[in-house]
Design a protein around this motif. Structure first.
Motif, mmCIF file in Angstrom:
data_model
loop_
_atom_site.group_PDB
_atom_site.id
_atom_site.type_symbol
_atom_site.label_atom_id
_atom_site.label_comp_id
_atom_site.label_asym_id
_atom_site.label_seq_id
_atom_site.Cartn_x
_atom_site.Cartn_y
_atom_site.Cartn_z
ATOM 1 N N LEU A 442 -14.629 41.901 58.717
ATOM 2 C CA LEU A 442 -14.844 43.339 58.590
ATOM 3 C C LEU A 442 -15.840 43.850 59.628
ATOM 4 O O LEU A 442 -15.679 44.958 60.157
ATOM 5 C CB LEU A 442 -15.330 43.666 57.179
ATOM 6 C CG LEU A 442 -14.272 43.512 56.073
ATOM 7 C CD1 LEU A 442 -14.922 43.536 54.704
ATOM 8 C CD2 LEU A 442 -13.225 44.609 56.191
ATOM 9 N N GLN A 445 -13.759 44.370 62.657
ATOM 10 C CA GLN A 445 -12.523 45.131 62.553
ATOM 11 C C GLN A 445 -12.732 46.621 62.297
ATOM 12 O O GLN A 445 -12.014 47.454 62.861
ATOM 13 C CB GLN A 445 -11.662 44.540 61.437
ATOM 14 C CG GLN A 445 -10.277 45.146 61.301
ATOM 15 C CD GLN A 445 -9.342 44.724 62.422
ATOM 16 O OE1 GLN A 445 -9.615 43.764 63.138
ATOM 17 N NE2 GLN A 445 -8.241 45.458 62.585
ATOM 18 N N VAL A 446 -13.669 46.962 61.412
ATOM 19 C CA VAL A 446 -13.770 48.347 60.962
ATOM 20 C C VAL A 446 -14.285 49.252 62.073
ATOM 21 O O VAL A 446 -14.983 48.811 63.000
ATOM 22 C CB VAL A 446 -14.688 48.463 59.731
ATOM 23 C CG1 VAL A 446 -14.108 47.713 58.558
ATOM 24 C CG2 VAL A 446 -16.095 47.945 60.043
ATOM 25 N N ASP A 450 -14.372 54.479 58.905
ATOM 26 C CA ASP A 450 -13.766 53.721 57.810
ATOM 27 C C ASP A 450 -14.783 53.482 56.695
ATOM 28 O O ASP A 450 -15.995 53.626 56.887
ATOM 29 C CB ASP A 450 -13.248 52.373 58.310
ATOM 30 C CG ASP A 450 -12.177 52.526 59.378
ATOM 31 O OD1 ASP A 450 -11.528 53.592 59.422
ATOM 32 O OD2 ASP A 450 -12.000 51.584 60.180
ATOM 33 N N ILE A 452 -15.467 50.648 53.201
ATOM 34 C CA ILE A 452 -15.120 49.369 52.575
ATOM 35 C C ILE A 452 -15.351 49.510 51.078
ATOM 36 O O ILE A 452 -16.406 49.996 50.642
ATOM 37 C CB ILE A 452 -15.979 48.224 53.134
ATOM 38 C CG1 ILE A 452 -15.770 48.080 54.647
ATOM 39 C CG2 ILE A 452 -15.670 46.913 52.431
ATOM 40 C CD1 ILE A 452 -16.754 47.136 55.313
ATOM 41 N N ASP A 493 -9.861 54.841 57.664
ATOM 42 C CA ASP A 493 -9.113 53.917 56.814
ATOM 43 C C ASP A 493 -10.002 53.370 55.695
ATOM 44 O O ASP A 493 -11.238 53.345 55.803
ATOM 45 C CB ASP A 493 -8.578 52.750 57.643
ATOM 46 C CG ASP A 493 -7.581 53.190 58.694
ATOM 47 O OD1 ASP A 493 -7.050 54.316 58.569
ATOM 48 O OD2 ASP A 493 -7.347 52.420 59.647
ATOM 49 N N TYR A 495 -10.718 49.979 53.577
ATOM 50 C CA TYR A 495 -10.526 48.528 53.530
ATOM 51 C C TYR A 495 -10.891 48.056 52.122
ATOM 52 O O TYR A 495 -12.056 48.056 51.731
ATOM 53 C CB TYR A 495 -11.396 47.828 54.573
ATOM 54 C CG TYR A 495 -10.888 47.956 55.989
ATOM 55 C CD1 TYR A 495 -10.114 46.949 56.571
ATOM 56 C CD2 TYR A 495 -11.174 49.082 56.753
ATOM 57 C CE1 TYR A 495 -9.635 47.057 57.876
ATOM 58 C CE2 TYR A 495 -10.702 49.208 58.057
ATOM 59 C CZ TYR A 495 -9.935 48.185 58.607
ATOM 60 O OH TYR A 495 -9.462 48.308 59.900
ATOM 61 N N VAL A 527 -8.191 41.119 52.299
ATOM 62 C CA VAL A 527 -8.646 42.418 52.788
ATOM 63 C C VAL A 527 -7.401 43.264 53.030
ATOM 64 O O VAL A 527 -6.564 42.930 53.875
ATOM 65 C CB VAL A 527 -9.473 42.275 54.078
ATOM 66 C CG1 VAL A 527 -9.896 43.650 54.579
ATOM 67 C CG2 VAL A 527 -10.698 41.399 53.830
ATOM 68 N N ARG A 529 -5.816 46.796 54.108
ATOM 69 C CA ARG A 529 -6.130 47.997 54.881
ATOM 70 C C ARG A 529 -5.182 49.126 54.488
ATOM 71 O O ARG A 529 -3.965 48.979 54.533
ATOM 72 C CB ARG A 529 -6.004 47.712 56.367
ATOM 73 C CG ARG A 529 -6.326 48.907 57.263
ATOM 74 C CD ARG A 529 -6.094 48.555 58.708
ATOM 75 N NE ARG A 529 -6.292 49.689 59.598
ATOM 76 C CZ ARG A 529 -5.993 49.692 60.889
ATOM 77 N NH1 ARG A 529 -5.479 48.588 61.441
ATOM 78 N NH2 ARG A 529 -6.189 50.756 61.631
#
Length: 656
Positions: A442, A445-446, A450, A452, A493, A495, A527, A529
């Motif tokens: 994460l 990636q994030v 975004d 979480i 997004d 997650y 995880v 998305r």
């Protein structure tokens, strides 16, 4: 001088021959001694190697993070400021852990903080305890039953999957096994020799055990206390005219020292509130079930239940036979001591479990004594068939058949050790979701907009991941039970970090037909998305809960999440009904709530929030949790959410 003919036989008439014969016997005895210790040394090295192997392969789990957080309070606080679950462990335990986290950051490698479970000693890290215990168990077996039994029990312990699991974590259980075995070994030698050194070793190892873990006082000492009382009774019956009073003095002083240490630890332990047991729930069938379940838990091999369960019950019968043969062959004291350690701890846990949450690992220290009984049963089964004077084919077949149970037992333990380290066989033996890998993924990636959200069962993922993020997640991260989550606008997004003990539920939720834009799998953690679609976070959560309800209609955590959705939409009545329907997942919510208040008092509000959400996960219908949330939300300016929590509190109290 010559011996008489009748003493040495017709062809052995010289004293010189007698000397050579004595030397030959001495060499043979020394050879046996040498081979035995070579085997024991190899078993010790095997145990050490297995515990070092893949020590850093898996990240920390919830209990390990709790221990690290308790140690992070610092030296003054771990002696004077322990609260909630922080107060469940002794100051010495936290002090040792605090020392191991100083040289190397545990988020970089888990090796140093887990090492005390691998080795042994007050300041040595857990891998060494797990490696040295087989050596002590050999000595214990030699004193109780014989060298062969000691070797077999040591080998079983070195290969035990259950003990491997607890020898590779930074918790106190492997150290308690080592100290309990060392205490019993020292006690037996002290009783046999009367040596002050061994009585001192017994007192020191027992006191160290008490200082290392409160459960050593409540569970381990409950098993050892009857034996110590019997020793005191024997002292009372000894002749008063004996000139050498030192053995009596050593015995009395060491037992008094252990009693004094037990009293001190008891006073310290009573500082933490604990409910009294409910004796009305006890029954004989429950006691028998508790003993069987603990002993079978000791012998888990990670194989199919259709094979494992019968094998576990057969080993229980062999252990019972070993105890019976010990009574018949003049080893009654050994059978008595092993029986105390095998029978008393599960009974104590049964009593405590009437009002507290208890786990079988609390009695892990009894494992060596159970293995010793199994070893004695196996050896006695072989020796019964080993005295046939006529070496016929039938006799050899019977002897071979008697050896088969020993070979099958060792093979089962080898398979268990193999399964523990294999990806396919590890899960039934050890549950450790890979939040370390997920948190690293994460972080890479994030993107900035975004968010979480942790939707996990049990609800520990937020705490574990934040430990690896050192309290600074790459983007805002929330537990799914957090009321602050639903006031946040979704600009990027979402997650979803999902972990479920029910692997079928996890697999169905992550399936391609669920519509996730991306699924990234880690060990026991997925995880998911969800691309930005313009939905509010409340609607997104509603969809997530609906999927969980469709997959598993009676899924308890989904009821809590459904209550959170209702609460975010202002439907207090439905929210309360959902919280009540979820019931009590584990009756430890109060403990986590007290921990939240403790961190809040110390000014660590981030940890306080996380502990409160775990408390809400365990007991969503507890009004006290919602009282705390209402006050904390108001302090941080979430006035609308605070009023909602106050309404939930009132409704829950009215429906109790």
């Amino acid at each position: 001088m010559r011996l008489r003919q009748s003493q040495v036989g017709p062809y052995q008439s010289t004293g010189c021959y007698l000397s050579l014969s004595a030397v030959s016997r001495a060499i043979a005895a020394n050879r046996y001694f040498f081979y035995t210790w070579c085997m024991v040394a190899c078993i010790g090295l095997l145990g050490f190697g297995l515990r070092l192997y893949c020590l850093d392969c898996r990240g920390f789990w919830g209990d390990e993070i709790n221990s690290l957080d308790g140690a992070a309070l610092g030296i003054p606080a771990i002696f004077t400021e322990r609260f909630g679950w922080v107060g469940n462990q002794t100051p010495l335990y936290y002090l040792i852990l605090w020392l191991t986290v100083q040289p190397i950051d545990p988020t970089t490698t888990t090796v140093l903080v887990r090492l005390p479970s691998v080795v042994a000693g007050a300041l040595l890290p857990s891998v060494v305890a797990g490696a040295l215990t087989p050596l002590v168990v050999y000595g214990l077996g030699k004193e109780m039953f014989g060298r062969t039994q000691g070797v077999l029990a040591a080998l079983m312990l070195a290969l035990s999957a259950a003990y491997l699991n607890h020898s590779q974590e930074l918790r106190l259980y492997a150290m308690m096994v080592f100290l309990t075995a060392l205490s019993a070994y020292s006690l037996l030698l002290a009783e046999r020799t009367g040596s002050g050194k061994w009585w001192g070793a017994f007192a020191l190892s027992t006191i160290a055990n008490l200082a290392n873990a409160y459960i050593a006082l409540t569970v381990a000492m409950s098993a050892l206390a009857p034996y110590l009382l019997w020793l005191l009774w024997c002292l009372r019956r000894q002749k008063t005219g004996s000139k050498d009073r030192r053995p009596i003095l050593y015995t009395t002083m060491s037992i008094l020292a252990v009693g004094l240490a037990s009293g001190i630890m008891l006073l310290d332990m009573l500082h933490a509130p604990r409910p009294s047991p409910d004796l009305s729930q006890l029954s004989f069938s429950g006691a028998l079930h508790s003993v069987v379940e603990l002993t079978t838990w000791f012998t888990r091999f990670g194989i199919s239940e259709q094979l494992e369960r019968p094998l576990q019950l057969i080993l229980l019968l062999i252990a019972t036979f070993g105890a019976y043969k010990a009574l018949r062959t003049g080893r009654a004291i050994s059978a008595y001591l092993c029986g105390l350690f095998v029978l008393v701890p599960p009974l104590i846990l049964m009593v405590l479990g009437t009002t507290n949450v208890v786990f079988q690992r609390y009695a892990l220290f009894a494992m060596p004594f159970y293995f010793l009984l199994i070893s004695n049963g196996l050896v006695q089964a072989i020796s019964r068939k080993g005295h046939a004077s006529n070496a016929t084919l039938a006799n050899r077949a019977v002897r071979t058949a008697s050896i088969a149970p020993t070979a099958i037992t060792i093979a089962a333990f080898v398979i268990g050790a193999y399964n523990y380290f294999s990806p396919e066989g590890h899960l039934p033996l050890s549950y450790r979701p890979d939040f370390r890998g997920a948190s690293r993924y994460l972080s890479q990636q994030v993107k900035e907009r975004d968010i979480i959200v942790f939707v996990d069962d049990p609800g520990l993922g937020d705490t574990i991941s934040n430990y690896y993020w050192k309290g600074s997640p790459p983007v805002p991260a929330y537990d799914a039970r957090d009321p602050r989550l639903f006031s946040r606008a979704v600009q990027g997004d979402v997650y979803w970090v999902v972990s479920m003990e029910n692997l079928e539920t996890l697999a169905h939720l992550s399936a391609p037909d669920q519509g996730w834009s991306q699924v990234t799998r880690f060990e026991l953690v997925d995880v998911l998305r969800e691309q930005h679609s313009g939905l509010s976070i409340v609607d997104s959560m509603d969809h997530m809960v609906s999927k969980l309800e469709a997959i598993s209609p009676n899924f308890q955590p989904a009821s809590t999440l459904r209550g959170c959705v209702y609460q975010a939409r202002g439907d207090t009545t439905r929210a309360v009904n959902a919280y009540r329907a979820a019931g009590i997942y584990f009756p430890v919510g109060d403990d986590y709530l007290r921990t939240a208040k403790g961190f809040d008092r110390l000014g660590d509000h981030a940890k306080a929030w996380r502990e409160a959400f775990i408390s809400k996960f365990w007991q969503p219908g507890n009004p006290d949790v919602h009282v705390w949330l209402a006050e904390a939300l108001q302090r941080e300016g979430y006035n609308s959410e605070s009023r909602s929590e106050a309404q939930i509190t009132g409704a829950l109290r009215n429906t109790l």
